[in-house]
Each structure stands twice: as C-alpha cells, then as structure tokens.
Scaffold this motif. Structure first.
Motif, PDB file in Angstrom:
ATOM      1  N   LYS A  14      -1.597  -7.681   0.290  1.00  0.00           N
ATOM      2  CA  LYS A  14      -3.058  -7.816   0.210  1.00  0.00           C
ATOM      3  C   LYS A  14      -3.585  -6.938  -0.909  1.00  0.00           C
ATOM      4  CE  LYS A  14      -4.015  -3.518   1.822  1.00  0.00           C
ATOM      5  NZ  LYS A  14      -4.748  -2.457   1.049  1.00  0.00           N
ATOM      6  N   ILE A  15      -4.781  -7.259  -1.354  1.00  0.00           N
ATOM      7  CA  ILE A  15      -5.572  -6.347  -2.164  1.00  0.00           C
ATOM      8  C   ILE A  15      -6.883  -6.093  -1.438  1.00  0.00           C
ATOM      9  CG2 ILE A  15      -4.596  -6.949  -4.415  1.00  0.00           C
ATOM     10  CD1 ILE A  15      -7.125  -8.768  -4.791  1.00  0.00           C
ATOM     11  N   ASN A  16      -7.532  -4.992  -1.780  1.00  0.00           N
ATOM     12  CA  ASN A  16      -8.887  -4.726  -1.295  1.00  0.00           C
ATOM     13  C   ASN A  16      -9.851  -5.081  -2.420  1.00  0.00           C
ATOM     14  OD1 ASN A  16      -6.957  -2.588  -0.047  1.00  0.00           O
ATOM     15  ND2 ASN A  16      -8.673  -2.694   1.382  1.00  0.00           N
ATOM     16  N   LEU A  17     -10.657  -6.108  -2.211  1.00  0.00           N
ATOM     17  CA  LEU A  17     -11.669  -6.447  -3.215  1.00  0.00           C
ATOM     18  C   LEU A  17     -12.788  -5.414  -3.231  1.00  0.00           C
ATOM     19  CD1 LEU A  17     -12.047 -10.332  -3.134  1.00  0.00           C
ATOM     20  CD2 LEU A  17     -10.929  -8.922  -4.847  1.00  0.00           C
ATOM     21  N   TRP A  18     -13.026  -4.808  -2.077  1.00  0.00           N
ATOM     22  CA  TRP A  18     -13.884  -3.623  -2.061  1.00  0.00           C
ATOM     23  C   TRP A  18     -13.462  -2.735  -0.904  1.00  0.00           C
ATOM     24  CZ3 TRP A  18     -16.352  -8.498  -1.637  1.00  0.00           C
ATOM     25  CH2 TRP A  18     -16.771  -8.880  -0.354  1.00  0.00           C
TER      26      TRP A  18
END
Length: 287
Positions: A14-18
């Motif tokens: 996953k990535i954190n978009l914010w």
C-alpha cells in the motif's frame, strides 16, 4: 471433493496518499487520518495445514526476515487460533517482493493475508468483523488489508477502516533507499520535529485528494536524502505529486502516464545509485 489444505494468496503493498497526525493519545499511540491505497506490488503468502502436531513453521525467500514469533504472520496465526479456539499444525512460506521497513505495509499485509487464508482453510469459522478485531490488535495497518476495496480511509491510530471508492489507476514510481525507518521512532519524534527550509511539506492538491504526510517532518530531519529526493522528483517532467509513504523510507511519485513512469524510474536509478530499490507500479482501482 476434499477441502483444500493449502492456499497461495497475493499480499499487496500500500501507499498512503495522505497521512495526518492529529496528536498523541492517552494510550501512547497517535491519532491519525489517512487514506491507504493498494498498489500492484505483492508478496505471495502460502499457508498449509500440515496435519501434524500443533505448531507453526515459517520460511521466507529473503534472508534476514525474522522467521520466529516476532514475525507478524505468526502473530496473526496464533491470534486467529486463540479467537477460533483451535490448534493445528501450520506451515507458512512468504515469497517477499515488498521491501522491509519501507512504509509499504509488507508485514501488515502478510498478517492480514494469513488471517484470510486460515479462515478460508477452516471453512470460515470467524466473520470479517472478528478478523478485523484480531488485525487491529496486531498492527494499525493490518485491518485495511482485510477489505476487498482497493482503498480505505483509516482513523483512530489507523486501525478503524472503512472502504473508499477509488476509480483511479495511477502510474507511479516507488523509490526505497537502502535503509529502513522504524515506525515507532517516526511517531516519537513527530511533535518536536521542524520543517527544513526549501522543502515542500504543504498538501499537493490532486483530483483524488490533498496529498500530504505529517511524518515527513521528523524523517526528513534525520535522513536528508529523502527531502532531496522529494524535491528532485517534483522537478521532473510529468510528475503530478511526490510523497513519502507511511513512515518511510519509500518515496513515490505519481506520473501522468505509464511511459513517463518508466522513464522516471530509469532516471531515479541513476540518481539514487545501485543500492536503491526502484519499482514502476500503479494503484489498484475499484471495479
């Protein structure tokens, strides 16, 4: 037809978009608001019911990954057995493609995938709600990987998750230098950290939301390569936004096209050197 005794499942990164840090809580954790989006980079988690005496063995293709009870996959399986009231012989193999200590949720995703696989192999003795409760006790990022949705909004310490609509397939480049960032360290130093001059910390306004990561402040203060890398990425043609994922050390840049992502990856390999992990990927989108 006999029930299966083994499952191989993808375990997505996953990535954190914010990631907004709202303050420290009485329990010692921090209150956050975050959007986690799965990306098309995945480990493979293999879980087998051995039929032998109760116990868990774990193997991994990457040297240095712990194979003892400190591994989140084993913690997840033990917690599942305790909740379901069963005790079996298990074998786990992790085929890792997600780097360790990267802010990409590799270990958390493995733990969630083990919960799904164990439940499935034993004919679903636990409902999803119970699996999410178990997951929240293992790690803040683990519950989001139990949801079928490609994106989730997290609150609390990140463990309270709800699916989010996400129609975008965003091409991007991931860049992880050859050092990890311990998540507890990043949160511990958040309150006392300061912004570096000349580095963009402000939200980057995009169609999918305002991209910002409050943990960049403490991490950038200590690891000066990362703010330099973010600034370099934002100066490249075709880059729509660049951000650190989670507590790092992975930086990611979202590009206009997949062709631009491939070209940026080549540039990044030259810029960062041979020790960095560079990967072209994209977000998973809602169907």
């Amino acid at each position: 037809m006999p029930a299966p005794t083994s499952l191989d499942l993808p375990s997505y990164a996953k990535i954190n978009l914010w990631l907004r840090v709202l303050g420290k809580r009485e329990d010692g954790f921090h209150e956050v608001e975050t959007r986690l989006v799965k990306i098309d980079v995945a480990d493979t988690v293999s879980l087998t019911l051995t039929g032998g005496k109760p116990g868990i063995s774990l193997t991994c293709n990457v040297p240095g990954i712990p194979t003892d009870d400190s591994n989140l996959a084993i913690k997840a399986l033990r917690a599942f057995e305790a909740r379901a009231g069963i005790s079996q012989g298990w074998s786990i193999h992790l085929e890792k493609r997600i780097p360790h200590g990267a802010g990409l949720g590799g270990g958390s995703g493995n733990a969630a995938t083990i919960l799904k696989a164990a439940n499935q192999l034993l004919s679903n003795p636990l409902p999803l709600e119970a699996l999410i409760e178990i997951a929240a006790g293992i790690g803040s990022d683990v519950p989001c990987f139990l949801l079928d949705a490609p994106a989730a909004d997290g609150s609390g310490r990140g463990e309270r998750v709800v699916p989010a609509e996400f129609p975008w397939q965003l091409p991007m480049v991931l860049i992880k230098p050859n050092f990890p960032i311990p998540t507890p360290w990043a949160y511990k130093n958040w309150a006392t950290s300061k912004e570096l001059p000349g580095v963009l910390y402000a939200p980057q306004l995009c169609p999918w939301g305002a991209m910002v990561n409050d943990l960049e402040r403490p991490v950038f203060e200590k690891h000066r390569l990362l703010p330099a890398l973010k600034t370099w990425l934002l100066d490249r043609g075709g880059v729509r936004a660049a951000l650190m994922s989670g507590s790092g050390s992975t930086m990611f840049a979202i590009t206009q096209t997949e062709v631009q992502a491939a070209a940026l990856a080549e540039e990044a390999r030259h810029y960062c050197g041979d020790t960095a992990w560079v990967q072209v990927t994209r977000t998973l989108a809602s169907e």
